[in-house]
Design an enzyme around this catalytic site. Sequence first.
Site, mmCIF file in Angstrom:
data_model
loop_
_atom_site.group_PDB
_atom_site.id
_atom_site.type_symbol
_atom_site.label_atom_id
_atom_site.label_comp_id
_atom_site.label_asym_id
_atom_site.label_seq_id
_atom_site.Cartn_x
_atom_site.Cartn_y
_atom_site.Cartn_z
ATOM 1 C CB SER A 1 -64.112 -37.126 -64.153
ATOM 2 O OG SER A 1 -63.515 -36.875 -62.895
ATOM 3 C CB CYS B 1 -68.285 -33.939 -71.629
ATOM 4 S SG CYS B 1 -68.390 -32.200 -71.957
ATOM 5 C CD GLU C 1 -68.170 -23.604 -68.247
ATOM 6 O OE1 GLU C 1 -67.974 -24.618 -68.930
ATOM 7 O OE2 GLU C 1 -67.258 -22.968 -67.693
ATOM 8 C CD GLU D 1 -68.931 -29.237 -69.464
ATOM 9 O OE1 GLU D 1 -69.210 -30.464 -69.472
ATOM 10 O OE2 GLU D 1 -68.104 -28.695 -70.203
ATOM 11 C CG LEU D 2 -69.366 -32.398 -63.092
ATOM 12 C CD1 LEU D 2 -69.981 -32.870 -61.783
ATOM 13 C CD2 LEU D 2 -67.890 -32.044 -62.904
ATOM 14 C CD GLU E 1 -67.748 -38.814 -70.418
ATOM 15 O OE1 GLU E 1 -67.433 -38.858 -69.229
ATOM 16 O OE2 GLU E 1 -67.965 -37.752 -71.028
ATOM 17 N NE ARG F 1 -67.940 -23.837 -72.034
ATOM 18 C CZ ARG F 1 -68.354 -24.936 -72.669
ATOM 19 N NH1 ARG F 1 -68.819 -24.871 -73.897
ATOM 20 N NH2 ARG F 1 -68.284 -26.104 -72.081
ATOM 21 C CG ASN G 1 -62.187 -32.074 -73.614
ATOM 22 O OD1 ASN G 1 -61.977 -31.128 -72.872
ATOM 23 N ND2 ASN G 1 -63.394 -32.597 -73.774
ATOM 24 N N PRO H 1 -54.749 -25.151 -65.582
ATOM 25 C CG PRO H 1 -52.987 -24.723 -67.062
ATOM 26 C CD PRO H 1 -53.509 -24.358 -65.695
ATOM 27 C CB ALA H 2 -55.598 -30.538 -68.259
HETATM 28 C C1 SIN Z 1 -66.405 -30.517 -73.503
HETATM 29 O O1 SIN Z 1 -66.294 -31.565 -74.100
HETATM 30 O O2 SIN Z 1 -66.023 -30.418 -72.321
HETATM 31 C C2 SIN Z 1 -66.961 -29.250 -74.120
HETATM 32 C C3 SIN Z 1 -67.305 -29.406 -75.530
HETATM 33 C C4 SIN Z 1 -67.926 -28.189 -76.166
HETATM 34 O O3 SIN Z 1 -67.929 -27.063 -75.653
HETATM 35 O O4 SIN Z 1 -68.448 -28.367 -77.243
#
Ligand code: SIN
Length: 498
Positions: free
Chosen positions: A249, A304, A477, A270-271, A400, A179, A171, A195-196
């Site tokens: 996820s 997320c 992060e 970071e889920l 979600e 990051r 995303n 990467p994805a």
């Molecule tokens: C995310 O949706 O995984 C990160 C979004 C952000 O850093 O603002």
Amino acid sequence: MSAPTAARDVLADVDPDVLARSEAALATVGLDPLGLDTTASFEVRDPATEEVIARPADYTPDEALIALDRADRAGAAWARTTARHRSDVLHRAYDLIIEQRDRLALVITREMGKPLAEAYGEVQYAADYVRWYAEEAVRPAGNYRESPRGGSTILTSRAPVGTALLITPWNFPMAMATRKIAPAIAVGCGAVVKPAALTPLTTLVVAEIFVQAGVPEELVQVVTTSKASPLSTALLADPRVRKVSFTGSTGVGSTLLALAAQHVVKSSMELGGNAPLLVFDDADLERAVEGALVAKLRNGGQSCVAANRILVQDGIADAFVEGFTERMSQVVMGNPLGDVQLGPVIDDRAVANFRGWVDDAVARGAELRTGGSAPDRPGHFFEATVLDRVPESAAIAQEEIFGPIASIARFTTEDEGVARANSTPFGLASYIFTADVDRALDVADRLDAGMVGINHGIVSNVAAPFGGIKASGLGREGSSEGLEEYQEIRFYNVARRG
Ligand code: SIN
């Protein structure tokens, strides 16, 4: 079931010059970054057209272990460089990213589908992490303490944790890469980046830019693959991996944590999120509407930290829903290379989920205020949608959403609003809109969330420790906390005379 919408024709014109520049940018991406002459490849498709735009190498677990070997050896040498050198390299990388922002933004939009203006925003956001960690690299990493009983001095220091496995989502393909990569480089770690599969191209460009800036060629190894799970399994079975950082996820995060447990690997996760956005009666209406709009629609809702449940107090609810619906119905959807606010979502599965959730919510009594449909055309589009009076029994009130659908419910008392906000296993972001400072801080303290936006629809900031509690993850992060995730603390207990 369809409701009126002002969304323009999704076949909105794309400037042929922009299209040509995006093709040229895609043609610059090196698709076999490990240089192994790998013949297996997989398809990357433009979510706006479904056309194949690249075929990067599809690396196997054995090839990923070659990458690990390189990153680990390069990391050992990099750890011995000075902090000033690492900082200078990151500063150069920042400058090069800004110089190459057009190339990066065009690649982001073509593979991920966010509107070009937002892709430029992501390039700057991603570059800001690189600059932040260039600055953090030279900050003092240890401290000095006297033993309370006397007789010794305690010196603490921080050492690089070792080789990191960095698994990034689709995303924010650039910002989530920098990051993670920038703090690893800043403290002296090598890294294997996976990467994805949906969006591997941006990371390939980022890694190339780091090398242009002076990062040793083998330090950051990008392993593109369509089979994430066997690759992570092989890498985490190797004791040279000392750090795993994952964004994605909760289900995949739990699996990775179990794999990381084998060699007790330091983990940042970071889920998933299910962010509540609370609007209280005393909120400034315009601020709440604009804040909710950005908290919902940034990245097409594919974040997320997107506002997943908009909870509005009874006294302001009708006015809020009216103002918010008006703004959502004006959203221009179309090809993200054009002048639009909403591009496609990532794939067909997302569109199928949205259709199902909207139908289910309406069948359970929710009111569809605008949008609600997917246009019949190639590309994964779904209109900006507002559902009001969504009952808690509706699937969309639990899931979600990760898309441009606003799910609104109403509450009467502050306690009820807080209880509903906290009624999920997740605890990533939340948002509060109120004019009362006491209420804002009291409610913020009571919310189960790692991040709270107060009268603000955006929480993300390079200087902030991004992360969640409960099922939303471990670790932070960004900011100085994000650097510590790539370090280990040591101390020396030094005996003193007398
Ligand atoms: C995310 O949706 O995984 C990160 C979004 C952000 O850093 O603002």
